[in-house]
Each structure stands twice: as structure tokens, then as C-alpha cells.
Design a protein around this motif. Structure first.
Motif, PDB file in Angstrom:
ATOM      1  N   UNK A 352       0.816  -1.224   0.000  1.00 43.35           N
ATOM      2  CA  UNK A 352       0.000   0.000   0.000  1.00 43.35           C
ATOM      3  C   UNK A 352       0.843   1.266   0.000  1.00 43.35           C
ATOM      4  N   UNK A 356      -2.189   3.301  -1.843  1.00 46.95           N
ATOM      5  CA  UNK A 356      -3.243   3.804  -0.952  1.00 46.95           C
ATOM      6  C   UNK A 356      -2.660   4.737   0.119  1.00 46.95           C
ATOM      7  N   UNK A 442       2.860   1.561   6.453  1.00 46.96           N
ATOM      8  CA  UNK A 442       1.636   0.859   6.076  1.00 46.96           C
ATOM      9  C   UNK A 442       0.670   0.756   7.244  1.00 46.96           C
ATOM     10  N   UNK A 444       0.184   3.200   9.401  1.00 47.80           N
ATOM     11  CA  UNK A 444      -0.083   4.570   9.853  1.00 47.80           C
ATOM     12  C   UNK A 444      -1.158   5.175   8.970  1.00 47.80           C
ATOM     13  N   UNK A 445      -1.702   6.273   9.408  1.00 45.70           N
ATOM     14  CA  UNK A 445      -2.506   7.091   8.511  1.00 45.70           C
ATOM     15  C   UNK A 445      -1.555   7.972   7.716  1.00 45.70           C
ATOM     16  N   UNK A 447      -1.186  10.928   7.480  1.00 46.84           N
ATOM     17  CA  UNK A 447      -0.694  12.121   8.131  1.00 46.84           C
ATOM     18  C   UNK A 447      -0.334  11.956   9.601  1.00 46.84           C
ATOM     19  N   UNK A 448      -0.416  10.745  10.130  1.00 50.26           N
ATOM     20  CA  UNK A 448       0.065  10.539  11.501  1.00 50.26           C
ATOM     21  C   UNK A 448       0.162   9.050  11.781  1.00 50.26           C
ATOM     22  N   UNK A 450      -0.327   5.663  14.169  1.00 49.21           N
ATOM     23  CA  UNK A 450      -1.454   5.228  14.983  1.00 49.21           C
ATOM     24  C   UNK A 450      -1.103   3.955  15.745  1.00 49.21           C
ATOM     25  N   UNK A 452      -3.031   2.301  17.407  1.00 51.81           N
ATOM     26  CA  UNK A 452      -4.143   1.367  17.255  1.00 51.81           C
ATOM     27  C   UNK A 452      -3.968   0.539  15.975  1.00 51.81           C
TER      28      UNK A 452
ATOM     29  N   UNK B 155      -7.947   6.554  -1.656  1.00 52.19           N
ATOM     30  CA  UNK B 155      -7.677   6.254  -0.256  1.00 52.19           C
ATOM     31  C   UNK B 155      -7.898   4.796   0.120  1.00 52.19           C
ATOM     32  N   UNK B 334      -7.328  12.711   9.639  1.00 53.09           N
ATOM     33  CA  UNK B 334      -5.989  12.673   9.066  1.00 53.09           C
ATOM     34  C   UNK B 334      -4.954  13.354   9.958  1.00 53.09           C
TER      35      UNK B 334
END
Lengths: 622, 454
Positions: A352, A356, A442, A444-445, A447-448, A450, A452, B155, B334
């Protein structure tokens, strides 16, 4: 019944301990004697039948989980996966749900122990009864496989990805799954375009008549259909070429038309190497040519070479030692990188990255496409090293060598010895999977980072114990918690979140694992402060286990306390990828066996055992 | 036995089978709509066509409800639906719609048109979906009996089966959804490299020979292959039909921006232009007789598209749909975008939805402007527009935003709110659609009684 504030998970270990009882007959079972176990199992069955049936009953059962249908003594094992989901719900106390009065959910201690003993018995039964070859319906080639096949057959490179739509993939699955390799008019039309472009590219200017002169129909058909062509096929395509020539076409035009016709055939585009006449119901051995393609589509994501086809022609490929030797030879070939890219990239989600997972190029100029490609490739090459060199299970999380391009080395802040991609000793922080930028990105979001996502990734992709999906509305955090987070950091936010019992049952398992990787930002760069600007505390724990720190501590804890889950999940993903289908309850036996091989003998043995396993070498018609 | 290839040296595979431009030049200048001929007394009635427009992430609670009188007559649409106000008289808004067997971003999307249940292991939402049932029934009459289009996803989840599939040709068989307007046009009217028909015959022979040999499971794969070949043959025949060129020319005169000799922009940069182009193709497909029905996903079932192209909107669609949380720091967010208040976030969520209403209203304008026997394409169509989620923040499952537009050849009486005391299965609307287009199914999904729209 009160919602357990700090659930522990002793019973998971009970399940694991139970497995060797079945497989290594003779070793004395520990704990209660068999008769006592039977009583407990029967009690567990009645607990589930009495308690769960209230909602899970009949054709409109909640979540489609019809208890009566699933507990029937002969059928229970066949619903292994449903029972595992139920087990996870009972373990975490999420089921049975709290009463309307607000009283806590879950079963009381004794009932829970009995219910879990029943589920344990279902596991054992599934392993005892399982192991069948399973059915594997024919499928078409994936977009990537088609590209590789055209490349290997015509010696041309075609950007098939630009010509064909991407494959749809089921959540948590692989693009090799026959269930999602749909055939439709547009696929056919665009595959035609890709084939036409490839055929055109095979006739470079100036060499046109030369290509036609050097062409030999028989060998080409054998390569394209991945088996010896029939007399009828030889005549069919011979006649086509002859008729084009007779109609005034040049040698080149006639050959182009012939190549296009061959590469349009369902015998090329569909995996039909092993189609027997009207197969009888029951299990049979996959034919040697079927095995050649199974091997090559697994390890090269493309067709077999001449050597494999020769071994299939002589029938030798059916011998397990030959299969294993060939697999090792194929892994040494450059084409094996296709396997590593496809399998590891999809299993770990690293494929990804740059697709993505695409950071804004203006805000993040360092994240170039080439860097993200190098990040993806680092994971693929690392995985390929494990299987090629037969590394032990531990190397997956601790392997101290890695593969860096100059750009990726700069990104990691380490020396590059020069040249292109180099194999180097990994700095401590970059060892094993947890230190790889692609893995950290992969999970993470864009922009940050995570904790979780990272924790859930470990539970699901590495340990095979995915947390259940959050209940409706669960993604809501109250704003107060976030104000608190601004003051005290990301950890405080999630701790506050876990104070709610509904969230805690799962997040107590998820978050601590993710926090162990909090020393990496969303692109996998080392950092000392989290997204809230607070100092990172990269400590975590496995449920009920001691606290550890950082990626090394996480790797150590998993390799100490979750070896069995980890090795089985690797085996499970590999088996799913190779067979091109979802796994069924009866495959769990093979998974357990392959997991044991990986644990004891490493990745090389895993591959050779997989390609000689019953589901890989045999097939069932139902 | 040997089956020699039929040779066709006169027809090279890359050549267009017909010089279409000659057709266009020679075509009759009069406006020729395929269903104008149906005017002839005693002739066949103009067929009713259907379209489904799916949008993800639901709408904020209360923003679908119109002002209506006690008898259900709509006085004014909800203000967030203002763009559709001009079509008020052609709309029916049914209340309390729900999908009893599948909800949310994944299962709700996959089952929106099937009335089935989503099995994520078997990748099965049951089916055929309502659009495919119609397409299969009228397969012989249309080049693409049931057109399937989606806006290209962005996305996470952009390749996920459940969030990208509303059409199922059979249980476990999702229908391919085209995202490229040029490819949609070529699906309908040809263009690009055409297949060699003699080769197609040969491929069919090979498949028939194979079918006799393989297992039942594998036969399914071969039948899909055969279907794919047939769809290509149908298009070739449709393209070669002189009437097709005349219809296209007539459509161009009525403002639809397509012609055989004019290249279509593959994916226009502006998202609004892009969706408008896809929806224009829907109007063209239905009006030209290329398709009996069409389904469109205005975005995938959990669209994370940044909607910053809409004035005064920031953040992604899905994040906006969780409008009660403004922290900007949930797992949906985000980490960069945040909102000053619930009110302003909800306004942005509404704006995104309203912006999509504008696209739909424009399609309805188009359909109303395309003449057919005794009226317009819209008079003879039934357009279902809705989402598989009600309030996006709550992931609400009841009272799904749903509306029906068009006359369905007189079967629909517009301008009405269909009040309901109890939850009504969406399957009842699907059953009504099936009846309206002339597929006399007794039941669909969980419904055996159609929703009363007349």
C-alpha cells in the motif's frame, strides 16, 4: 457479573496447549484427566446452547450465528472459524452483551471456563478430522501474472498495469484468490490490448523477419499453455499461420496473428494446466504439469521454465524431493523477487505504501515515489532472504541484515557502501520487520502514526488473532479526552479511551502493542516526540504479560510468548496465497503442521514442506 | 477432431470493422430517438428504464426530510436538497427504509441492490442484484443491458470488494465497474481496437470443447469467459448497426457531448466535470437503447475523498460524516484537519451531500430534455438515489436516505412523501422497480409486496 476491568487471557494458552495433544500422539496430556475434560466440554456445550441461543437462534440469528446449527456434534468442527470468533467474544467478555438493566456482560467464571473447554474441544476435533486437499477451482491469471507471462514468453516488458484495471481484493486476502479474479468483457478486451502491445513489442524494428524465421510453434505453445500442446493445437495454429501467408500476409504479419491467437486462448489466460477429463468426485494427485504451474505461479508469479516443464513431461516433478529441490532452485532465481514483492507486500500491507498510503507530495517532499518503492522493496528483499537462506523464525522479527538503496540509507541516516541496492548490516533499530519503514508507514494514517493500527496489525497479520471490528459508534472519542491528550500525550488519550469497558475489552490488547513502536513516526522515521508533541514512551505488553520496551522488546516478547501463533499465521497466509483460495476449517491441520515446521526448522523448510503438502499437491472434486 | 481456424485475411485485427464516419455523414439529420418509433398506435410501448445512484457515508440526521402536508404531498424539499427542488414534482421520498440483512460501509454497500446478506469470507452478497436481474432479462435487446459505473476511488478501501460493489451477476460474482468515461463510451459504442470476429468464434469453440471436460466448479469460470466474449460480439453488432450512429448524432444535437469521432477526456481533472460526464453517459446509454438500466456509485462505500474542491469544505467525506466529533483526532481523521464546532462540521458534511445532489439534479435535467414517445426519457425511467447509511456519525441503519425520481411510464406519482410507521425493507422498492420495468418477479430479497409508488 461485572465487566472485567483488566481481562487476562489464560485460556488462549489452554487452546494452544491442547493442539499438540492431537498431533504428537503419545505425549502425556497434562492437567485434568480425559473424563473430566469430557464433562467440562459437555457442560460448556450446554452453557452455550442455553445462554447464546437467546439471540443466536434460527434463520434470523444475530450475526448469522445459529447456535443450534453449529453445536450439532458432527458439525461443530466444520464451523471452526465461527467458533473462534465466538471464542474471542467470550474471552474478551464482549459476549454475552450486558443486560438491558445495565448489568455487565460476559459469562461468570465457571461458565466461561466450561464454554472455552467446549471451544477447545472443537479445535481439537477440527485438527483431528482435517487435512484434506480441498478444492481449488481454476482461475485466470492476475494482471501481474499476465505481465510476467508475456515478459517470460516474448522477452518484452509491457506496462500491463497501465493497460488493465487493478484487481479487486477482498479485505485481508490476496490478489491470487480465485474468488476475486472475475472475468468480464472489459477484462477480456483490455487483456487483448495488453497482449497486442506485447506482441508488437516482440518485433523490434530491423529484426522483424528475423524473429519470424527463428520462431518455432511447438516450444512456444508448450510455454504458453504450460504443458505439451496437442496435435490438434499444433495443427490449428499452424493452419492459421499458413492461411495468413497464403492470403498475402508477410511472414511477420502471419506470425503476429498467430501469436495473438495463442495468447488469446483460454489455455493461456486461464490456469487450466491440470484439467482432467470429467474428474471423478474425490481426491486425486495434481498432474505434474499442474504442479509445475503451481510452483511457478507461487514462486515466480508467472509460467514455468523449460526445466520445470521437462521435469513435468518425465513425471519426475511428482516426487516430493524433486519438488523441494526445484522450489529451492526457483527461490535462487531473480524471478523469486516477484513472489516476495507480491506475497510479503500483500500479507504485511507494505504494497500500500506509495499507493493507498500516499503522503501529500507538497507537504512531504522527502517522500518521493522512488523512496517509497525502495521502502516496499526492502521488505520484499528481506523476506526473500529469509526463505532463500532458510533463516529461523526469529529472523523475521530480529534479522540483522537488510537491503538499502542509497536513498533509503539516507532516509535511515546510515552509511551506504555505494552502488545500487546493497545488503548491509541493519542498525539495531532497523532489525526485523518492526524496523522497516514500509511496515511502519503501512500501519499509519497518511498524516500521523497510529498505535491502534499498529497494534491491530500485529494481532491480525502477525498473530492471526484479529480484534473484532469496533461496535457501531465506537470510533467516537469524547472531546474531553482529547483536551487531556493535548496536555498529557497520545498515551493518555488512549488510556482514557480504555477506561470505557466497551472499548477496553479490545483496546487493552491492541494499544499496548502499538505503543511499543511509538518511537517511529508515520513514515518510519525515528522520533522522540509523538504527534501531540509529548515525549515518546515506547513501552508495551502482551495481554497479561510483562512490560517491554521498543521494537526489540516487542520482538522478544512475541518470540517468547507467541511463537506458535506467529509461525502458524505465517504458514496460514502463505498457504492461502499459494492455493489461491480462502482456507477452510479442514486446512487448519496443514496450517498447524506447517507452523511447527517453521518454528523448528525455519523458512526454507516451510517452503519445501508447503510445496509438498497435501493441499498443494492434491486436489479434491466435490 | 481438428478444428481449423477460419481465416479472415481481409480483416486485420487492428482495423475498425466499419468506416463509421461515412455513416455519420450520410445519416439522416432528423432527431431519431430509438423509442420515438413506439408512438405508432398498437406498436410496442416505450420500455421503462431504471437507474440507481449510490452515494456513501449517509446524510446528517434530519437532512433528508421534506416539508409535507398530512396527505404526504411535498411542499418543499429539505434545504440541503435544494438543487433537487426543481424536480420536486417528479420525486417520491419513502420514509423509514432499511436493509434488514446488511448495513454499514461494507455490508450495506455490497447488499444495497441484492437484498441479501454479506458473507465476507465467501465474498457473497447473494444476487443477482436488481440491476443485473433486469439486464439478464433483457440481455438480447441491448449492447450493455445493465451498465455499471463508479467514480474512481481514492484512499483506503479503494480496492476492497464490498465497498466497491453494488452489482452482482450471481451470488459471489461482482460486476466490473468502469471508472473511465472513455472506456464507458467504448463499452457502449465501440472505438479503440476491435476484436477479430473470426478469432472470437474460434475462442468460443475452444471453450465449448473445454466445458465438456472440466468439473462443475470450473465450468463457472468458462461460462464467465463465454459471457465476456458474447458481450464483445454484441458491441460489435451494435456499433455496426447504422441506427447507432444516427442516435449518437441526435444525442449530440441535444447537448450530450459525445461523438464517435471526438475523443473523450479519460478522467477529467475537475471532480464535478468527471461525475457529470459519467452521468451524461448514463443518460446516453438509456436513451440510445444501448442499456436497459444503469447503476452508478458516486463514490466507494467508505469514501475518504478529500472534498476540498467544494467551497468552504475541508477534510475527507468519511471523516466529515462523523460530524459530531470535531477533535480532528479520531481514527477517522488525518491528524491535520480539525473543525471549530459540530455545527460547522455538519454544515460541511451537508455541503458535500448537497454538491452530489447537484450532480443528480443535472442528470434529471438531462433525462427530462431527451424526448421520447409522449414525453421524455425521465418520464419513462425510474431513478433510485440513496445511501446504505442514514446518519453517518451514528452509522445509522434505519431511515436510509432514499428517493425515487421519474415517471416510470406512469407507474410513479411524484411529489410525495411516503410516510411509514414501521421500517420498510429496501427490497420492497427493488421489487417495485422490477415490476415497473416489466420483470414480473413475485418476490425479491425479503419482500413479496412492492412499495406502492403509483
Amino acid at each position: 457479573m461485572v465487566h472485567p476491568g483488566k481481562p487476562t487471557f489464560p485460556h488462549r494458552r489452554v487452546w494452544i496447549a491442547a493442539v499438540p495433544l492431537v498431533l504428537s500422539a503419545g505425549s502425556a496430556p497434562e492437567g485434568p484427566r480425559v473424563g473430566m475434560i469430557d464433562d467440562l466440554v459437555a457442560e460448556g456445550r450446554s452453557v452455550i446452547e442455553l445462554v447464546c441461543v437467546e439471540c443466536h437462534d434460527g434463520s434470523d440469528a444475530e450475526a448469522g450465528f445459529d447456535v443450534a446449527r453449529l453445536t450439532g456434534s458432527s458439525r461443530a468442527a466444520e464451523h471452526l472459524f465461527e467458533w473462534r470468533r465466538a471464542g474471542a467474544m467470550i474471552e474478551t467478555g464482549a459476549m454475552p452483551p450486558p443486560l438491558r438493566s445495565g448489568r455487565g456482560g460476559g459469562l461468570d467464571k465457571d461458565d466461561r471456563a466450561a464454554a472455552l473447554a467446549f471451544l477447545n474441544a472443537v479445535e481439537r476435533e477440527a485438527l483431528a478430522k482435517g487435512g484434506a486437499a480441498g478444492t481449488e477451482p481454476a482461475r485466470r491469471m492476475t494482471r501481474d501474472e499476465l505481465a510476467h507471462a508475456l515478459r517470460d514468453l516474448l522477452n518484452v516488458t509491457v506496462d500491463v498495469a497501465a493497460l488493465m484495471p487493478p484487481e479487486l481484493v477482498a479485505e485481508n486476502s490476496f490478489d491470487t484468490n480465485g474468488g476475486t479474479l472475475f472475468i468480464h468483457g472489459e477484462w477480456l478486451k483490455r487483456a487483448d490490448v495488453a497482449v497486442r502491445v506485447a506482441v508488437d513489442a516482440a518485433f523490434p524494428d530491423g529484426a522483424r523477419e528475423g524473429v519470424a524465421a527463428g520462431f518455432s510453434l511447438g516450444p512456444f505453445l508448450r510455454g504458453a499453455f504450460r504443458r505439451p500442446p496437442s496435435q490438434e493445437e499444433l495443427e490449428r495454429y499452424g493452419a492459421l499461420r499458413a492461411s495468413r501467408l497464403k492470403g498475402g500476409a508477410t511472414a511477420e504479419q502471419a506470425l503476429r496473428a498467430t501469436l495473438f491467437a495463442i495468447l488469446s486462448s483460454p489455455h493461456f489466460r486461464l490456469r487450466l494446466e491440470d484439467v482432467p477429463l470429467r474428474p471423478a468426485k474425490g481426491e486425486r494427485a495434481v498432474s505434474p504439469h499442474g504442479l509445475a504451474s503451481r510452483l511457478s505461479f507461487l514462486l515466480w508469479a508467472g509460467p514455468p521454465d523449460d526445466r520445470l516443464l521437462d521435469l513435468a513431461d518425465s513425471g519426475k516433478l511428482a516426487e516430493p524431493e524433486v519438488l523441494a529441490t526445484e522450489a529451492a532452485r526457483m527461490l535462487d532465481d531473480a524471478r523469486a523477487l516477484r513472489f516476495a514483492r507480491s506475497f510479503a507486500g500483500q500479507w504485511l500491507g507494505t504494497r500500500r505504501v506509495g499507493r493507498e498510503f500516499k503522503p501529500d507530495p507538497i507537504d512531504n517532499p522527502a517522500m518521493t515515489d522512488s523512496l517509497m518503492a525502495d521502502m516496499r522493496d526492502e521488505v520484499a528483499r528481506f523476506f526473500l532472504m529469509l526463505v532463500r537462506e532458510g533463516r529461523p523464525l526469529d529472523a523475521l522479527l530480529r534479522g540483522d541484515e537488510t537491503f538499502l538503496s542509497p536513498e533509503l540509507a539516507r532516509f535511515y541516516g546510515v552509511e551506504h557502501p555505494g552502488g545500487d541496492v546493497a545488503r548491509v548490516e541493519a542498525p539495531a533499530l532497523r532489525r526485523g520487520l518492526f524496523g522497516k519503514a514500509a511496515v511502519l508507514a503501512a500501519t499509519s494514517y497518511p498524516d500521523r502514526s497510529s498505535p491502534v493500527l499498529r497494534g491491530a496489525w500485529i494481532l491480525d497479520d502477525l498473530l492471526g488473532t484479529p480484534p473484532p471490528p469496533p461496535p457501531p459508534g465506537a470510533s467516537t472519542f469524547d472531546e474531553e479526552a482529547f483536551e487531556e491528550g493535548e496536555e498529557r500525550g497520545a498515551r493518555a488519550v488512549l488510556e482514557r479511551h480504555r477506561a470505557s469497558p466497551a472499548c477496553a475489552s479490545c483496546h487493552d490488547r491492541i494499544d499496548p502493542l502499538g505503543f511499543a513502536l511509538d518511537g517511529f513516526d508515520r513514515f518510519g522515521r525515528e522520533r522522540s516526540h509523538d504527534d501531540f508533541g509529548h515525549r515518546v514512551e515506547a513501552t508495551g505488553a502482551l495481554p497479561g504479560g510483562p512490560e517491554f520496551s521498543g521494537p526489540e522488546g516487542l520482538a522478544g516478547a512475541i518470540l517468547k510468548d507467541r511463537r506458535v501463533e506467529l509461525s502458524r499465521e505465517v504458514a496460514r497466509r502463505l498457504l492461502r496465497f499459494s492455493l489461491g483460495r480462502s482456507l477452510e476449517w479442514s486446512d487448519e491441520r496443514t496450517v498447524v503442521e506447517l507452523g511447527a515446521v517453521l518454528e523448528a526448522r525455519g523458512f526454507g523448510a516451510l517452503i519445501s514442506s508447503m510445496v509438498t503438502s497435501r493441499p498443494f499437491t492434491r486436489i479434491e472434486s466435490r | 477432431m481438428m478444428q481449423p481456424l477460419r481465416s479472415a485475411p481481409h480483416q486485420s485485427p487492428t482495423r475498425h470493422p466499419l468506416p463509421r464516419r461515412t455513416f455519420l455523414r450520410g445519416a439522416c439529420a432528423a432527431v431519431v430517438a430509438p423509442y420515438l418509433e413506439a408512438l405508432t398506435p398498437g406498436g410496442p410501448a416505450t420500455p421503462v428504464r431504471a437507474a440507481w445512484l449510490y452515494f456513501p457515508n449517509g446524510v446528517a440526521e434530519g437532512s433528508w426530510a421534506p416539508r409535507a402536508d398530512r396527505r404526504g404531498k411535498i411542499r418543499q424539499l429539505n434545504e440541503t436538497m435544494a438543487p433537487l427542488e426543481r424536480h420536486r414534482q417528479r420525486l417520491v421520498i419513502p420514509e423509514r427504509i432499511f436493509t434488514p440483512r446488511g448495513n454499514g460501509h461494507g455490508a450495506g454497500t455490497a447488499t444495497w441492490l441484492t437484498g441479501g446478506e454479506w458473507d465476507h469470507r465467501a465474498l457473497d452478497a447473494r444476487g443477482p442484484s436488481v440491476d443485473q436481474l433486469i439486464g439478464q432479462r433483457f440481455a438480447a435487446e441491448h449492447v450493455v443491458p445493465s451498465l455499471s459505473i463508479s467514480a474512481k476511488g481514492e484512499g483506503f478501501f479503494a480496492a476492497d470488494v464490498s465497498r466497491n460493489t453494488i452489482s452482482w451477476s450471481a451470488p459471489g460474482r461482482p460486476v466490473f465497474r468502469e471508472t473511465d468515461p472513455r472506456a464507458v463510451f467504448e463499452q457502449l459504442f465501440g472505438g479503440g481496437p476491435e476484436a477479430d470476429t473470426s478469432l472470437l468464434d474460434d475462442l468460443k469453440d475452444q471453450i465449448r470443447a473445454l466445458e465438456k471436460r472440466v468439473s462443475t466448479a470450473d465450468r463457472r469460470l468458462l461460462s464467465a469467459y463465454l459471457d465476456a466474449i458474447r458481450s464483445i460480439e454484441r458491441r460489435i453488432a451494435f456499433v455496426q448497426d447504422e441506427a447507432t450512429a444516427r442516435r449518437l448524432e441526435a444525442a449530440a444535437e441535444l447537448g450530450l457531448p459525445f461523438a464517435l469521432d471526438r475523443p473523450i477526456e479519460a478522467v477529467p481533472e475537475d471532480h464535478g466535470d468527471y461525475l457529470d460526464l459519467l452521468l451524461d453517459l448514463v443518460a446516453l446509454a438509456l436513451w440510445s437503447g444501448a442499456s436497459r438500466c444503469a447503476s452508478v456509485m458516486l463514490d466507494h462505500g467508505q469514501s475518504n475523498r478529500y472534498c476540498t474542491f467544494i467551497p468552504e469544505v475541508k477534510g475527507t467525506w468519511h471523516a466529515l460524516s462523523h460530524w459530531k466529533d470535531t477533535s480532528g483526532k479520531t481514527e477517522d481523521d488525518d491528524g491535520v484537519t480539525s473543525w471549530s464546532s459540530r455545527r460547522s462540521k455538519r454544515q460541511m458534511y451537508d455541503r458535500v451531500v448537497t454538491w452530489h445532489h447537484e450532480r443528480v439534479a443535472r442528470l434529471l435535467d438531462r433525462m427530462a430534455a431527451l424526448p421520447e414517445a409522449e414525453g421524455s426519457l425521465l418520464d419513462h425511467s425510474m431513478v433510485v438515489y440513496g445511501s446504505s447509511i442514514s446518519d453517518g456519525h451514528e452509522h445509522g441503519e434505519r431511515d436510509l436516505p432514499t428517493l425515487v425520481a421519474g415517471g416510470a411510464g406512469g407507474a410513479i406519482r411524484g411529489g410525495r412523501l411516503l410516510s411509514a410507521r414501521e421500517s420498510t425493507s429496501l427490497d420492497r422498492l427493488h421489487l417495485a422497480t422490477l415490476r415497473a420495468v416489466g420483470v414480473g418477479e413475485e418476490e425479491f430479497g425479503a419482500a413479496d409486496e412492492p412499495l406502492e409508488l403509483g
